[in-house]
Motif scaffolding. Structure first.
Motif, PDB file in Angstrom:
ATOM      1  N   LEU A   1      41.665  72.277  -7.565  1.00  0.00           N
ATOM      2  CA  LEU A   1      43.043  72.374  -8.057  1.00  0.00           C
ATOM      3  C   LEU A   1      43.131  71.952  -9.509  1.00  0.00           C
ATOM      4  CD1 LEU A   1      45.489  69.556  -7.007  1.00  0.00           C
ATOM      5  CD2 LEU A   1      43.041  69.238  -6.950  1.00  0.00           C
ATOM      6  N   THR A   2      44.219  72.366 -10.154  1.00  0.00           N
ATOM      7  CA  THR A   2      44.513  71.913 -11.514  1.00  0.00           C
ATOM      8  C   THR A   2      45.319  70.635 -11.399  1.00  0.00           C
ATOM      9  OG1 THR A   2      44.548  74.169 -12.316  1.00  0.00           O
ATOM     10  CG2 THR A   2      45.609  72.531 -13.704  1.00  0.00           C
ATOM     11  N   LEU A   3      44.781  69.539 -11.945  1.00  0.00           N
ATOM     12  CA  LEU A   3      45.481  68.261 -11.847  1.00  0.00           C
ATOM     13  C   LEU A   3      46.557  68.144 -12.916  1.00  0.00           C
ATOM     14  CD1 LEU A   3      42.286  66.136 -11.231  1.00  0.00           C
ATOM     15  CD2 LEU A   3      44.179  66.291  -9.629  1.00  0.00           C
ATOM     16  N   VAL A   4      46.197  68.503 -14.131  1.00  0.00           N
ATOM     17  CA  VAL A   4      47.151  68.413 -15.238  1.00  0.00           C
ATOM     18  C   VAL A   4      47.017  69.640 -16.126  1.00  0.00           C
ATOM     19  CG1 VAL A   4      47.903  67.058 -17.248  1.00  0.00           C
ATOM     20  CG2 VAL A   4      46.965  65.879 -15.270  1.00  0.00           C
ATOM     21  N   GLY A   5      48.124  70.198 -16.535  1.00  0.00           N
ATOM     22  CA  GLY A   5      48.116  71.311 -17.493  1.00  0.00           C
ATOM     23  C   GLY A   5      49.209  71.093 -18.526  1.00  0.00           C
ATOM     24  N   VAL A   6      48.856  71.149 -19.774  1.00  0.00           N
ATOM     25  CA  VAL A   6      49.844  71.000 -20.852  1.00  0.00           C
ATOM     26  C   VAL A   6      49.710  72.206 -21.768  1.00  0.00           C
ATOM     27  CG1 VAL A   6      50.672  69.569 -22.774  1.00  0.00           C
ATOM     28  CG2 VAL A   6      49.640  68.481 -20.773  1.00  0.00           C
TER      29      VAL A   6
END
Lengths: 199, 145
Positions: B90-95
């Motif tokens: 999964l993607t934990l953080v995306g900015v």
């Protein structure tokens, strides 16, 4: 001799079928519940920035008890008497839990409208900033917390906030939209579901 | 002739075993590409076991401060690593903003960090097990309790 072989074959087939069915049934019965994720999404229209955070609740549940910082210990935050200002949080929550669906607090002022209510098993807080002259989108905050989570947060007869129990309750509560904040430039959304991506 | 065959088989077996051991911890991948003309391009793809072995060669006095700071957080790091190993990808953080895109994800037993901004593209991928080993080594280098 042939008949005995056939009988043995039939019995073996039935046994194999029974084992296969038993395995499928037991797998379904003991299948782990799907992972739940806490999603945070912040959209800022001013600087065109988007932030997405996807946190598996099981990860938070395992990590929190290992953090011992300040008032946080073993996944619980201790609230001192001074901070509580002699307010019995447990008694208030008990009163809210046993009360029927109702509005508990309604405040209307020049600057904002606040509403705290219990509705369909949720504790609901709405804060609407009053529109000022020239302001396009005043801030609007909606918080919905399942009562099971509120109950889990405060264990009986203790001045503690049990974060781990609350996360566990949140995982059991189903898909929930917890917080939305809208204002002129920013949109914040916090929710829980079984989807690993924040789409 | 038989002796030669035995020696060859022995040598091949040793090489295969050593190769398997070296690769067992997975691979660390680092790629940096500067976007301006003539910009630097760095690409490292190395077995994690070798990097952890390299960490063992660092004198402990250089890791003492880091070890002291990281030690109180070891239970948290261990719990996080263990749980992340069980999690699906999964993607934990995306900015994302107009000039930059940062993504931290868990992908097939590794933590992957991708940064794409106006100046450079950075990709770092490290296996969770190797990261756990590295953190354990750094914590062990702290002052004895």
């Amino acid at each position: 001799m042939m008949r005995i072989s056939m009988k043995v074959g039939v019995v073996l087939c039935l046994l194999a079928g029974a084992i296969a069915v038993g395995t499928i049934v037991s797998r379904r019965a003991f299948a782990a519940p799907p992972e739940k994720y806490l999603h945070v999404r912040v959209n800022n229209s001013e600087n065109k920035e988007t932030v997405n955070v996807n946190l598996p609740l099981s990860l938070a549940e395992k990590i929190l008890p290992t953090i011992h910082q300040g008032n946080l210990k073993d996944g619980k935050v201790t609230i001192g008497d001074a901070e509580m200002d002699n307010v019995d949080l447990r008694a208030i929550l008990d009163a809210v839990r046993t009360a029927p669906d109702n509005e508990f607090v309604t405040v209307k002022s020049d600057t904002e409208d606040v509403r705290v209510a219990k509705s369909k098993g949720n504790l609901v807080v709405h804060v609407n900033e009053t529109k000022k002259d020239g302001e396009k989108n005043p801030e609007k905050v909606d918080v919905t917390i399942p009562m099971s989570v509120v109950n889990a947060l405060v264990p009986t007869d203790k001045r503690e906030i049990d974060l781990v129990a609350a996360i566990h309750a949140l995982a059991d509560a189903g898909d929930t939209l917890l917080v939305t904040v809208h204002n002129a430039t920013e949109e914040v959304r916090i929710w829980v579901d079984s989807n690993g991506s924040s789409t | 002739m038989i002796l030669l065959t035995k020696l060859v088989v022995g040598a091949v077996g040793t090489i295969v075993t050593l190769g398997a051991m070296v690769c067992s911890e997975g691979f660390v991948s680092v790629r940096v590409q500067e976007k301006h003309p003539g910009g630097t391009h760095i690409s490292i793809f190395a077995p994690a076991l070798l990097l952890n072995g390299g960490l063992r060669c660092v004198p402990s006095e250089h890791l003492r401060d880091a070890g002291e700071q990281i030690r109180p957080w070891m239970p948290t790091i261990e719990a996080a690593m263990q749980q992340m190993g069980k999690m699906p990808d999964l993607t934990l953080v995306g900015v994302t903003d107009p000039s930059e895109h940062v993504q931290v994800s868990k992908l097939g037993g590794s933590i992957v960090v991708d940064v794409d901004d106006e100046n450079e593209t950075v990709h770092v991928s490290a296996p969770l097990r190797a990261m756990d080993d590295a953190v354990q080594q750094i914590a062990a280098a702290g002052p004895k309790l």
